[in-house]
Scaffold this motif. Sequence first.
Motif, PDB file in Angstrom:
ATOM      1  N   GLU A 154       0.825  -1.210   0.000  1.00 22.13           N
ATOM      2  CA  GLU A 154       0.000   0.000   0.000  1.00 22.13           C
ATOM      3  C   GLU A 154       0.858   1.260   0.000  1.00 22.13           C
ATOM      4  OE1 GLU A 154      -2.436  -0.532   3.419  1.00 22.13           O
ATOM      5  OE2 GLU A 154      -4.039  -1.529   2.314  1.00 22.13           O
ATOM      6  N   PHE A 155       1.952   1.226   0.772  1.00 21.55           N
ATOM      7  CA  PHE A 155       2.836   2.386   0.865  1.00 21.55           C
ATOM      8  C   PHE A 155       3.434   2.709  -0.503  1.00 21.55           C
ATOM      9  CE2 PHE A 155       7.015   4.304   1.300  1.00 21.55           C
ATOM     10  CZ  PHE A 155       6.800   5.325   2.217  1.00 21.55           C
ATOM     11  N   ILE A 156       3.992   1.697  -1.165  1.00 22.16           N
ATOM     12  CA  ILE A 156       4.655   1.921  -2.463  1.00 22.16           C
ATOM     13  C   ILE A 156       3.624   2.281  -3.523  1.00 22.16           C
ATOM     14  CG2 ILE A 156       6.144   0.914  -4.240  1.00 22.16           C
ATOM     15  CD1 ILE A 156       7.212  -0.994  -2.018  1.00 22.16           C
ATOM     16  N   ARG A 157       2.500   1.560  -3.529  1.00 18.33           N
ATOM     17  CA  ARG A 157       1.449   1.819  -4.521  1.00 18.33           C
ATOM     18  C   ARG A 157       0.919   3.236  -4.393  1.00 18.33           C
ATOM     19  NH1 ARG A 157      -4.217   1.148  -4.819  1.00 18.33           N
ATOM     20  NH2 ARG A 157      -4.971   0.393  -6.841  1.00 18.33           N
ATOM     21  N   ASP A 158       0.641   3.689  -3.164  1.00 15.59           N
ATOM     22  CA  ASP A 158       0.139   5.046  -2.959  1.00 15.59           C
ATOM     23  C   ASP A 158       1.169   6.086  -3.404  1.00 15.59           C
ATOM     24  OD1 ASP A 158      -2.214   4.065  -2.014  1.00 15.59           O
ATOM     25  OD2 ASP A 158      -1.928   4.675   0.068  1.00 15.59           O
ATOM     26  N   ALA A 159       2.442   5.804  -3.134  1.00 15.35           N
ATOM     27  CA  ALA A 159       3.500   6.744  -3.517  1.00 15.35           C
ATOM     28  C   ALA A 159       3.596   6.872  -5.039  1.00 15.35           C
ATOM     29  CB  ALA A 159       4.840   6.287  -2.946  1.00 15.35           C
ATOM     30  N   ILE A 160       3.359   5.770  -5.745  1.00 15.19           N
ATOM     31  CA  ILE A 160       3.361   5.800  -7.213  1.00 15.19           C
ATOM     32  C   ILE A 160       2.135   6.540  -7.722  1.00 15.19           C
ATOM     33  CG2 ILE A 160       3.169   4.383  -9.305  1.00 15.19           C
ATOM     34  CD1 ILE A 160       4.793   2.208  -7.810  1.00 15.19           C
ATOM     35  N   ILE A 161       0.977   6.204  -7.175  1.00 17.40           N
ATOM     36  CA  ILE A 161      -0.276   6.807  -7.625  1.00 17.40           C
ATOM     37  C   ILE A 161      -0.269   8.321  -7.410  1.00 17.40           C
ATOM     38  CG2 ILE A 161      -2.746   6.979  -7.093  1.00 17.40           C
ATOM     39  CD1 ILE A 161      -2.669   3.931  -6.558  1.00 17.40           C
ATOM     40  N   GLU A 162       0.246   8.761  -6.264  1.00 15.34           N
ATOM     41  CA  GLU A 162       0.222  10.179  -5.921  1.00 15.34           C
ATOM     42  C   GLU A 162       1.387  10.953  -6.527  1.00 15.34           C
ATOM     43  OE1 GLU A 162      -0.126  10.536  -1.675  1.00 15.34           O
ATOM     44  OE2 GLU A 162      -1.738   9.041  -1.610  1.00 15.34           O
ATOM     45  N   GLY A 163       2.305  10.243  -7.203  1.00 14.20           N
ATOM     46  CA  GLY A 163       3.415  10.917  -7.859  1.00 14.20           C
ATOM     47  C   GLY A 163       4.610  11.194  -6.974  1.00 14.20           C
ATOM     48  N   LYS A 164       4.630  10.622  -5.762  1.00  8.48           N
ATOM     49  CA  LYS A 164       5.818  10.780  -4.901  1.00  8.48           C
ATOM     50  C   LYS A 164       6.979   9.971  -5.454  1.00  8.48           C
ATOM     51  CE  LYS A 164       2.931  11.462  -0.808  1.00  8.48           C
ATOM     52  NZ  LYS A 164       2.400  10.824   0.424  1.00  8.48           N
ATOM     53  N   PHE A 165       6.664   8.786  -5.985  1.00  8.18           N
ATOM     54  CA  PHE A 165       7.636   7.992  -6.732  1.00  8.18           C
ATOM     55  C   PHE A 165       7.323   8.224  -8.206  1.00  8.18           C
ATOM     56  CE2 PHE A 165       8.063   4.506  -3.209  1.00  8.18           C
ATOM     57  CZ  PHE A 165       8.707   5.425  -2.395  1.00  8.18           C
ATOM     58  N   VAL A 166       8.177   8.988  -8.877  1.00  8.20           N
ATOM     59  CA  VAL A 166       7.862   9.467 -10.225  1.00  8.20           C
ATOM     60  C   VAL A 166       8.236   8.432 -11.289  1.00  8.20           C
ATOM     61  CG1 VAL A 166       8.159  11.871  -9.544  1.00  8.20           C
ATOM     62  CG2 VAL A 166      10.114  10.602 -10.468  1.00  8.20           C
ATOM     63  N   PRO A 167       7.623   8.498 -12.483  1.00 11.81           N
ATOM     64  CA  PRO A 167       7.970   7.584 -13.569  1.00 11.81           C
ATOM     65  C   PRO A 167       9.459   7.589 -13.869  1.00 11.81           C
ATOM     66  CG  PRO A 167       5.990   8.778 -14.126  1.00 11.81           C
ATOM     67  CD  PRO A 167       6.499   9.382 -12.851  1.00 11.81           C
ATOM     68  N   GLY A 168      10.016   6.398 -14.014  1.00 12.69           N
ATOM     69  CA  GLY A 168      11.436   6.257 -14.282  1.00 12.69           C
ATOM     70  C   GLY A 168      12.297   6.145 -13.037  1.00 12.69           C
ATOM     71  N   MET A 169      11.719   6.432 -11.876  1.00  8.03           N
ATOM     72  CA  MET A 169      12.474   6.375 -10.621  1.00  8.03           C
ATOM     73  C   MET A 169      12.799   4.928 -10.254  1.00  8.03           C
ATOM     74  SD  MET A 169      11.235   7.843  -6.936  1.00  8.03           S
ATOM     75  CE  MET A 169      12.139   7.506  -5.423  1.00  8.03           C
ATOM     76  N   ARG A 170      14.049   4.683  -9.914  1.00 10.29           N
ATOM     77  CA  ARG A 170      14.455   3.328  -9.525  1.00 10.29           C
ATOM     78  C   ARG A 170      14.070   3.087  -8.072  1.00 10.29           C
ATOM     79  NH1 ARG A 170      18.964   1.060  -7.057  1.00 10.29           N
ATOM     80  NH2 ARG A 170      19.343  -1.112  -7.630  1.00 10.29           N
ATOM     81  N   LEU A 171      13.479   1.917  -7.824  1.00 13.75           N
ATOM     82  CA  LEU A 171      13.088   1.531  -6.467  1.00 13.75           C
ATOM     83  C   LEU A 171      13.974   0.377  -6.016  1.00 13.75           C
ATOM     84  CD1 LEU A 171       9.191   1.555  -6.842  1.00 13.75           C
ATOM     85  CD2 LEU A 171      10.677   3.439  -6.133  1.00 13.75           C
ATOM     86  N   ALA A 172      14.716   0.611  -4.965  1.00 11.32           N
ATOM     87  CA  ALA A 172      15.628  -0.409  -4.446  1.00 11.32           C
ATOM     88  C   ALA A 172      15.070  -0.995  -3.154  1.00 11.32           C
ATOM     89  CB  ALA A 172      17.002   0.192  -4.191  1.00 11.32           C
ATOM     90  N   GLU A 173      15.116  -2.297  -3.028  1.00  8.40           N
ATOM     91  CA  GLU A 173      14.587  -2.972  -1.840  1.00  8.40           C
ATOM     92  C   GLU A 173      15.216  -2.434  -0.566  1.00  8.40           C
ATOM     93  OE1 GLU A 173      14.966  -7.180  -2.073  1.00  8.40           O
ATOM     94  OE2 GLU A 173      13.839  -7.342  -3.952  1.00  8.40           O
ATOM     95  N   GLU A 174      16.505  -2.262  -0.587  1.00  8.64           N
ATOM     96  CA  GLU A 174      17.229  -1.857   0.627  1.00  8.64           C
ATOM     97  C   GLU A 174      16.770  -0.490   1.124  1.00  8.64           C
ATOM     98  OE1 GLU A 174      21.828  -1.341   2.236  1.00  8.64           O
ATOM     99  OE2 GLU A 174      21.444  -2.042   0.193  1.00  8.64           O
ATOM    100  N   SER A 175      16.679   0.491   0.213  1.00  8.85           N
ATOM    101  CA  SER A 175      16.290   1.841   0.638  1.00  8.85           C
ATOM    102  C   SER A 175      14.821   1.886   1.061  1.00  8.85           C
ATOM    103  CB  SER A 175      16.553   2.850  -0.483  1.00  8.85           C
ATOM    104  OG  SER A 175      15.837   2.498  -1.647  1.00  8.85           O
ATOM    105  N   LEU A 176      13.974   1.123   0.381  1.00  6.73           N
ATOM    106  CA  LEU A 176      12.557   1.075   0.763  1.00  6.73           C
ATOM    107  C   LEU A 176      12.384   0.418   2.128  1.00  6.73           C
ATOM    108  CD1 LEU A 176      10.958   0.047  -2.651  1.00  6.73           C
ATOM    109  CD2 LEU A 176      10.618   2.212  -1.467  1.00  6.73           C
ATOM    110  N   ALA A 177      13.143  -0.652   2.368  1.00  5.99           N
ATOM    111  CA  ALA A 177      13.073  -1.340   3.655  1.00  5.99           C
ATOM    112  C   ALA A 177      13.499  -0.408   4.790  1.00  5.99           C
ATOM    113  CB  ALA A 177      13.958  -2.581   3.626  1.00  5.99           C
ATOM    114  N   LYS A 178      14.520   0.382   4.514  1.00  5.82           N
ATOM    115  CA  LYS A 178      15.011   1.329   5.514  1.00  5.82           C
ATOM    116  C   LYS A 178      13.980   2.427   5.774  1.00  5.82           C
ATOM    117  CE  LYS A 178      19.019   4.234   6.586  1.00  5.82           C
ATOM    118  NZ  LYS A 178      20.324   4.745   6.086  1.00  5.82           N
ATOM    119  N   GLU A 179      13.369   2.933   4.697  1.00  7.79           N
ATOM    120  CA  GLU A 179      12.379   4.004   4.821  1.00  7.79           C
ATOM    121  C   GLU A 179      11.150   3.566   5.607  1.00  7.79           C
ATOM    122  OE1 GLU A 179       9.787   7.036   1.957  1.00  7.79           O
ATOM    123  OE2 GLU A 179      11.283   5.700   1.082  1.00  7.79           O
TER     124      GLU A 179
END
Length: 223
Positions: free
Chosen positions: A5-30
Amino acid sequence: MDAYEFIRDAIIEGKFVPGMRLAEESLAKEMNLSRTPIREAIKQLEAEGLVIPLKRGVSVRHFTKDDIRQIYDLRTLLEGYAASQAAIHRTENDLLEMERANILYEEAISRYVESDMDSLKDIVQVNQKFHETIVAASKNEHIHFHISKVVVVPIVFRSFYWYNSFQLKQSLEVHKTILEAIKNREPERARIAMHEHIYQGRDHVLKHLEQIKNIHLLKEEVK
């Protein structure tokens, strides 16, 4: 909120922008989680077409004008067919569900605050509910599966993002036309009204596509 839900909402709302690389390690830390739920969330998002695989990790999917045209063309065919079938097969209970969903949509519009993400989410959710009640009334169990593959939530969200109050009320009026056609068992009228409704959404996205790109570029510069 879980990882998906966190990642999906961030994509939908434009916080994670098109082309942005998503790394497991940084997401896990966040999110203060282990990498396992992050990995599972990314797999689900990849299956939904919201992210695409890279050699290492994934990136947020970018949609071109051609992508948008093709997606909306398919939506028009499928949802137009669903509306026409709903006009033939709907029950009184189906009509009640559609009417309830449209009342919720009207209430969400009345509460709408321009560019406010919470009120925008509310509108998107109840709009989706209205469309789902039509699919349910079509009595075709295969339509929902195929529509779910072409209703790309970030595009739908962005189409509403650029609507003003007047345009939202216009959308509500089209809902009422579709509902009236289904109620009166007019399949062709229901199909045509749904076609126009979806094409209006497509045209709105295409009109503002460059503005969306510019916002994404600004976000990248801020980073």
